[in-house]
Each structure stands twice: as C-alpha cells, then as structure tokens.
Design a protein around this motif. Sequence first.
Motif: not given
Length: 411
Positions: A325, A392, A396, A399
């Motif tokens: 990420n 992060a 995913k 992101t």
Amino acid sequence: MSYINENFLELQESYLFSTIAKKVAKYTEENPDKKIIKLGIGDVTRPIVPACINALHKAVDEMGTIQGFKGYGPEQGYEFLRKAIVKNDYQSRGIEIEEDEIFVSDGAKCDTGNIVDIFAKENIVALTDPVYPVYLDTNVMAERSGKFNPNEGTYQNIIYLPVMAENNFKPELPKQRVDMIYLCFPNNPTGTVLNKKELQKWVDYARENHSIILYDSAYEAFITQKDVPHSIYEVQGAKEVAIEFRSFSKTAGFTGLRCGYVVIPKQVKGFTKEGKEVQYNQLWNRRTCTKFNGVSYIIQRAAEAVYSEEGQKQIRENINYYMENARIIREGLEKAGITYYGGVNAPYVWLKVPEGKSSWEFFDILLRESNVVGTPGSGFGPHGEGYFRLTAFGTKENTIEAMERIKSKGC
Ligand code: PLP
C-alpha cells in the motif's frame, strides 16, 4: 478541599482527530452519494494472524483447568515471553540483552508516557517537531515544561528539534545541553529513518553529555533497507545511554490485544543530586511492581506466538501487504507530481502540500476533490505545517482507488 494537578491545565487541547471527524461527517451529510476513503488512520486493519489466534485459544483453555490456571503473573512479564524477545529481537541481531532488562507491558503508549516517572523534574527534554504527541504531553503533565506560547505553538523549557525537508528529516544535535532526548525511528508521522551512522551521532552526544535517549522503535518491523537499524542497541555505546520502546501493535496487529515492552539495560544510569549513580532499570522495576500487575497471560502467549516460525511468516505477509500500500501511495503521488517522503521503511507517507496552501487547506481540497481523508501535518507540531500524512494501513483496494482519484484530480 482538594487541589488539582495544575500542570494538566497547561495541556493544549488536541483538536486534530475530532476536527477531522467533524469535517468528514459534515461533508458526508452534504454529499451522501460520495464514497470517502480514509487514509488518515494510524490503526491496523488486517486481522490477528492464525498463529496468535491459536495461541490465544490454547491459553484460554488452559485457564479453565486446575493445572493451567494462572492468577497474578510476574509484573515484568512471563519468562517465556522475555526469553523469546531476547532471543528473537536482540540475540538474532548480535545484541546482548538480559531477560531482566525487558519489561513487558500493555503497549508503547503507556511505556513512553509512564517513563517520565523515573526522571527528575529538572531534566531538560528535547523532542523532534513534528512528533508523536505522547512524549510532549506527558512531560507537560510532569511539570517539565514551562508555559505554552500560542504564537509559536511551543512550550518554554522544551527543546524542539525541527525535522523538515530542509534537513532531510534528520534532527540536528541540540545547541544546548539536554538530559532526555526522545527519538522515534522509523518515524511517526514523517515515515523517515536514520541510518546507523546518523544514530551513532546521537548516542555519542548522549554519552558525552550524560543524557538519556528514549528510543521508540514501534515501527521497526517495517524497515526494508539494510543500513537502517532495527534497534538503537545496534549502535556502539547505546547500551549505556538508551532506553528502547517496542510494541506488538503495528508489528502483529495487537492494537486491540495490547502488548509491548521496554528495554532498560543495567548500564543505563542517572544521578542523584549528590552525584551518586543509580540504574534506571532498578527504578523502573520498582515502579512496575508498585503500579502494574502485568499483562494478561493469554495476551503474552499470543505475543510469544509472534516469534514462532509460522507466526513470523504470517505477520510478514501482513506487513508486506501494508508496505505494498505504501508503494502504491508513493507511486500515485509521484504520478500526481506531489513531493513526498517516507513510506519505504515505514507505513507512513509524508507529503509536501502544494506551495501556498496550509495543511488544513490541503485537507479540505483532498476531501472535496478526491473524497480522500488524510492527516494535516500541523496537528503534529509547528514544523508539520505544510505537510500531510497518508497511511498504508487501509485496504489495498481503497488505497488503489484513492491514488487513482488523486492522480486524476491532481490532488
Ligand atoms: N509510538 C508511536 C510512535 C506510535 O505511533 C504509536 C501508535 O500509534 C505508539 C507508540 C503506541 O503503540 P501502542 O499501541 O503499543 O501503545
């Protein structure tokens, strides 16, 4: 009549996360069809790994048996966990730490906050700016600061060490002598690190000045580059001058389970007013036995499982997930033409907001244009102004989507 501890009145209200929450709530109410992506959170999102879950179940079952039941444990932590820490976090890196130099706790926030108990009020404190706010506030509570100066956004008697692009986020040694130095690497919020040589400078300073370094390495598991030390004790002479804080929170997703530890080598000493040397280890042991009754057995078994072969493999997968990420964020910012720092050895990316905008103005633009939430750098200290933190720790998918939006809008 009782009198309050008036030091608490010197604390500045932190409006950072409450202001963020209010702004997001208002925007959502006005734009119910918009999907907001939060890249501001400092909490993990991946579940606890199976190795730790199995250890938890086993420990719970043990507690229900005559033979396995555990009441109060050792205040400093069970031997099995202290041994596992020494072997895996230190001996494996060629560092000799003894079991009685490890104190298991319910997390690094408490440890970095409580450590102020064993230092005299007269000590001069130095900390980086921007900073994880616990170091500053706990010293204000302990009367180690003077008055707050609202124009500067700083306290008297606290030595601020600016970290910014101009010094490559490497704090410079203080011009005056200081007694307690807080360092956090990999850093929250900037995501930047010091290499061994740069950290050596601080250890040498502390040895020359009889200062103590309070080293927070809560994010060491995210280090990817070879010359970045995981522990301050990798640096020569650090065992004489450094106290190290570690946490299972980000390493193994224990933010809800709660477990960490502090390392206080016996060589680390302070002085009485008469000049007599005293081990900080002794003082912390006394404090721990007086004010703490230990981390629960089942949590310590879960922490032990972090060091098992499968535990290590599983937590590594989660850390790699977050670091992927971080890579996506860095790549997205690069494509959007935004300057950034960090995100290589830490789950935080610290970006420079476009010229002429404040951290909060950028927050509003990002929320409005891209429906992405981050954290304004000014919330971490005056030298955080003009910067912005993205984390992060999201999924995913989110992101990727957030970075697609930022790239297409330019912010
Ligand atoms: N130290 C730093 C630098 C952090 O960023 C955090 C949490 O965000 C902590 C310590 C707190 O860790 P714990 O969950 O172990 O209390």
